[in-house]
Structure formats: C-alpha cells, structure tokens
Design an enzyme around this catalytic site. Structure first.
Site, PDB file in Angstrom:
ATOM      1  N   LYS A   1       0.850  -1.194   0.000  1.00  0.00           N
ATOM      2  CA  LYS A   1       0.000   0.000   0.000  1.00  0.00           C
ATOM      3  C   LYS A   1       0.885   1.244   0.000  1.00  0.00           C
ATOM      4  O   LYS A   1       1.943   1.251   0.649  1.00  0.00           O
ATOM      5  CB  LYS A   1      -0.924  -0.022   1.234  1.00  0.00           C
ATOM      6  CG  LYS A   1      -1.958   1.095   1.262  1.00  0.00           C
ATOM      7  CD  LYS A   1      -2.925   0.916   2.442  1.00  0.00           C
ATOM      8  CE  LYS A   1      -3.921   2.062   2.524  1.00  0.00           C
ATOM      9  NZ  LYS A   1      -4.899   1.890   3.619  1.00  0.00           N
TER      10      LYS A   1
ATOM     11  N   SER B 165      -9.830   2.238   2.467  1.00  0.00           N
ATOM     12  CA  SER B 165      -8.881   2.995   1.681  1.00  0.00           C
ATOM     13  C   SER B 165      -7.856   2.138   0.945  1.00  0.00           C
ATOM     14  O   SER B 165      -7.199   2.629   0.038  1.00  0.00           O
ATOM     15  CB  SER B 165      -8.134   3.980   2.581  1.00  0.00           C
ATOM     16  OG  SER B 165      -7.288   3.298   3.477  1.00  0.00           O
TER      17      SER B 165
ATOM     18  N   SER C 175     -10.145  -0.100   6.531  1.00  0.00           N
ATOM     19  CA  SER C 175      -9.530   0.081   5.210  1.00  0.00           C
ATOM     20  C   SER C 175      -9.042  -1.201   4.566  1.00  0.00           C
ATOM     21  O   SER C 175      -8.626  -1.195   3.409  1.00  0.00           O
ATOM     22  CB  SER C 175      -8.346   1.051   5.324  1.00  0.00           C
ATOM     23  OG  SER C 175      -8.834   2.351   5.543  1.00  0.00           O
TER      24      SER C 175
END
Lengths: 448, 100
Positions: free
Chosen positions: A50, A124, A148
């Site tokens: 990420k 997210s 997320s």
C-alpha cells in the site's frame, strides 16, 4: 497447500515477470490499482505494498500530492521481512489520500472495481484489493485504521485480514492515526494470509508499540450477531447474511443474537479519535522536507506552509479542521476525552462477548455502490458506512472479511472478529469456510 | 476563561477561521462555505456520543496495554542520511526552508 508453496514448486517460465507486469500495466489504466508497478521484478512470489508504507528508493505518496516525489531512504520493517522471506516487490498500490475514505474515490485516480469498473473498489486500501482480485499469485501488504482492509476486500471479493493492534510492526508506515493504524494482509485465501503474517510478525526495535505476543488459535463454537448492526443494513445484505448464518448453523455453530445498544456510537468515537490523531500527524507536511516542494522560500513561514498545504484534498482538509477542533481545550472533554472513554466501554463489552464466541456481521451495510453514487454521499453518510468495520478496529481486535455470496455479479463480504491475539482462530474459521465455498475472480493474471 | 466555540449547533465563523489559521489552511470562499457546512454537519453527528454514560471509565489511548519498552540510550547511525536529504533542497548539507 498455500498458493505460495504451489508457486514455488513450479518452474517459472522465462519472461514470466515481464509479461505479468506488462499485462498489469494495461489493466491498471482502467482500474487504477497501482500508483507504481515494479517493471524490474524478476524473482520471488509477488507482493504489493500500500502506498502509505515505505519501500526504500521507491516513490511513496499515500496518494497525496503533498508527498509527490517523496522517496524514502529506508523500507518499512514488514517490507524488509517480506523480501528476506523470498517475496518479490511488485508495486505500490493506490489508496484514498492518507487512508481517508471508504470507497477509493478520495484519490486523484479513482480506484475501480475489477468485477465492474462502474462500481467502487472500496477503500482505503483500494489498490491492494484490486490487485489481489486480478492476480493468481500475489499477496498485498495493506493497512487499516477503521476498516480500510475489510471494506475493499468485501467489495472486490478477496480475503482481508486485520491483525490485533500491535502484532505487526508499523515502522515505515506513514501514520494516519497512531492508536488505530494496523498493517494487515489481503490474499485469495486465509492460508496465504497466515503464511505472510508469519513472515512479517515479531517484535521490532524500531516500533515500541509492536508486541511480541504469540497469537493463539482458540476455536469458538458460538457466533454472536449484534442486532443493532444488522438493523442498519440494506435488506438485500441482510437476506444474504441470514443464508450465511443458516449454513454456519448447519456446520454446527450456535448463532446468538445480542443487543449492544451503544454499538453505533463507535462511529463517532472512531472519527473523533482518528481525526484528532491525523490532524497532528499531517502537521509535518509543510512543503519542503518530504518530496513536494513549494520552492518559494522567500515567503515568511506561515504563508509558505499555508500555501504548500493547498494541495491537500478536501477530505484531508475536513479531517485536519475537525481533528484540530476536537483537541481544542474548550471542547476536549466533550469530544476527544469522551471518545476515548467510549472506546473503553466498547472494548469491555465486546471483549466480554468474545470470551466465548466470535462476532460475525456483514462487512458493509450496503451492496457495492457505483462510483457516481458514492460521490454523492455527504461525509456523514459516508462515515456511517463504516458501522461494521469500526468496532473491531477501534478496539484492536483481529478480524477477517471473506467473500460469502454474489449478488448481481458483485461479491458480498462477511466479517469475523475474535478476541485480542486470537488471530489464528479467525484465519482457521475462514479456511474452514473456504472448504465449502469457491471464490470467484474475473481475472487470473500470472496463472501457471 | 471558557472560549465560545459554538452558537447553537453551529461552529462560530470566527472560531472556524481561527481553526483554519492554526491548521495553516486557506480556503476559497466557495470551498469555505461548503467545508464549513460539512464541518457543522459532522459536529452535530459527533454530538450523539454525549448521550453515552461512561464518564466513570478510564480513557483508552491504545486498544491494548503496550508494555513499556525503552531502547538503549545510545547513538545509532542511520546508514542513509543522503537519502533523507535528497527529499529536500539542500545547501551545504543544510535543508533549505522558508524564512523565519
């Protein structure tokens, strides 16, 4: 056998990695899974990271313009451990700016669902979920603050694991909210997640909040469903979820419905705490130290910092303002202190339930929305979509979102929660589920 | 002295501007009205926790107990100082910043 063992047992043809990254580049133009793909990858089991987790020498922006051009001089501990464990770095995955979002739309390049690109991928960790859905052999190192990992895993039909707070080192993570951030994993099976988890976990001298506790695998034969959480779900979600409960009953689980009347106050408590912490964390981004440079050094520092911070997106600005407000001396007790006490109340209550049971809920209260629909939601409505994912996140409990149904061609996810440090138990639960349920994927890039 | 922050459920305009200054943020007039209205809506939403009775409980700054673990008070060289400096504009090994 895990996909990782299977991959390693096979002969990898010449050009495998270059073909894989080329195919990925093409699809990335439509789905926006990656902020950067490593075209130099030539060995190892592919893993993505990420974009709020540092990889030495690779631009890391947390999908924010204020970090554009930032190249970390070190890697996060989890990244070093994956590389040492024989994994190959595939690229940085797209996300909502700094992790501020539930749908993957708070990024300059909106993330698209691999089942149907008109729909959101969730956020997210949107890119991590898309990449997991696209690639046959891959694990995603992602991160969750309030959901997320679970939300995008559910919308993209993959397995998303968030460990007990503190079990994975956060050294090298660009902080959103320090008392809530957890690095976690997405994959196509619970066994792949377990493999990567064991590679990454363990105490880290660079992160004093990282604990060395060995996770347990204490199976529960009872599942608790919190009625107030179901009350907030769409009918279609509840209907599918009831079928899941029937299947689990038939597998020998006892299902009990329990009232926790204050459970939805977790949303307010979470947003107050996370905004308070994020507003302080974002104070360091002032336009001259982390990549992005305003280049008007002649200006006085107040004007310089203010102008530099114009590049924050609207959600980041809202959270900075609200976070600064709730920490203000005049209202601190009313909001921030109260939220910390509500967190204590939630931990006490849910920990009591988790002594003898798992907690299960749908991961999201709605079917996957279209991008256009998600954009229409007000901030308050968008925050309310985190009703299921916030309780385990604010309390630091381990949890996994796993696919359990498909409605209108789109996946639905359910979320299983266990007590602190009983992380292997939720993995075992999902492994057991996978024996009787086949996950569906539209793509299988890199299949051998 | 208690500073007045709200009028009814709404954040006072002057308080909103004070926050913008503290945050080092500036907003155009359209963006300001939009974000101010959203902030008011979120604050009203936050107010729901007022009804939760938990004042006798302790505050949880972390979800689990973190054992106190201090590192040795010893200098540890970072091997890539140049890598840090590459992210800023440098003059004679100093980071260039705005005027103070």
């Amino acid at each position: 056998m895990t996909s990782i063992d299977e991959f390693r047992s096979k002969a990898i043809p010449d050009g495998y990695y270059s073909d894989l990254t080329a195919e990925l580049e093409k699809l990335n133009g439509q789905l926006n899974a990656f902020n950067g793909i490593n075209r130099l990858l030539d060995s190892g089991y592919p893993f993505s990271v990420k974009d709020n987790i540092c990889v030495k020498g690779v631009e890391t922006t947390a999908s924010s313009k204020i970090l554009s051009g930032y190249v970390p001089p070190f890697s996060a501990t989890v990244v070093d451990r994956m590389v040492e464990g024989g994994f190959g770095f595939l690229g940085k995955t797209n996300m909502d700016e700094f992790g501020f979002g539930t749908f993957g739309i708070n990024s300059e390049r909106i993330a698209r669902n691999p089942f149907n690109s008109e729909y959101v991928a969730g956020g997210s960790s949107s890119g991590a979920a898309i990449a997991t859905s696209l690639l046959r052999y891959h694990v995603a190192v992602s991160e969750s603050t309030g959901g997320s990992i679970s939300a995008p895993a559910a919308f993209c039909g993959v397995v998303g694991f968030t460990p007990t707070y503190g079990l994975l080192s956060r050294y090298g993570l660009i902080d959103y909210a320090n008392s809530l951030d957890k690095i976690g994993i997405m994959a196509r099976s619970a066994s792949d997640i377990r493999y990567a988890f064991d590679v990454m976990r363990g105490q880290d001298d660079y992160d004093t909040t990282c604990v060395s506790t060995t996770p347990t695998s204490e199976r529960k034969s009872r599942i608790v469903v919190i009625t107030q959480l179901l009350d907030g779900c769409d009918k279609a979600v509840v209907s599918s979820f009831e079928k899941l409960l029937d299947r689990l009953r038939n597998s020998g689980y006892r299902i009990d419905y329990v009232d926790v009347d204050f459970i939805t106050s977790a949303i307010q408590a979470y947003y107050i705490i996370s905004m308070a912490e994020s507003s302080t964390n974002l104070a360091k981004f002032t336009g001259f130290k982390y990549g992005y440079k305003l280049d008007r050094f002649i200006e006085p520092y107040n004007e310089f910092f203010t102008e530099a911070r114009d590049v924050f997106g609207p959600e980041a600005k809202r959270r900075i303002i609200l976070g600064t407000l709730v920490r203000s001396a005049s209202v601190r007790n009313r909001y921030y202190s109260k939220a910390l006490k509500v967190r204590t109340m939630l931990i006490n209550k849910l920990k009591g339930l988790l002594k003898e049971a798992f907690i299960l809920s749908p991961t999201m209260p709605i079917l996957t929305p279209k991008v256009s629909e998600a954009k229409e939601l007000s901030p308050v409505h968008a925050y309310a979509m985190d009703a299921m994912t916030i309780p385990p996140n604010i309390c630091g409990f381990p949890h996994i979102s796993f696919p359990y149904d498909y409605v209108g061609g789109m996946p639905l996810g359910a979320q299983i929660i266990s007590d602190h440090f009983n992380d292997y138990a939720v993995m075992d639960f999902v492994s057991e589920w996978e024996k009787g349920f086949d996950y569906r994927f539209k793509y299988n890039l890199g299949a051998l | 002295m208690q500073i007045e922050t709200f009028r009814g459920d709404l954040l006072l305009d002057e308080e909103f501007d004070r926050l913008l200054h503290i945050c080092r943020l500036r907003l155009g007039s359209e963006e300001r009205s939009k974000i101010k209205a959203q902030v008011d809506e979120v604050i009203e939403y936050f107010d729901a926790i007022d009804a939760i009775k938990c004042d006798d409980l302790e505050e949880s700054y972390h979800p689990i107990k973190i054992p106190e673990r201090l590192r040795e008070d010893a200098v540890k060289e970072f091997e890539n100082v140049n890598g840090i400096l590459k992210n800023a504009r440098i003059y004679r090994f100093y980071v260039v910043g705005p005027k103070i």
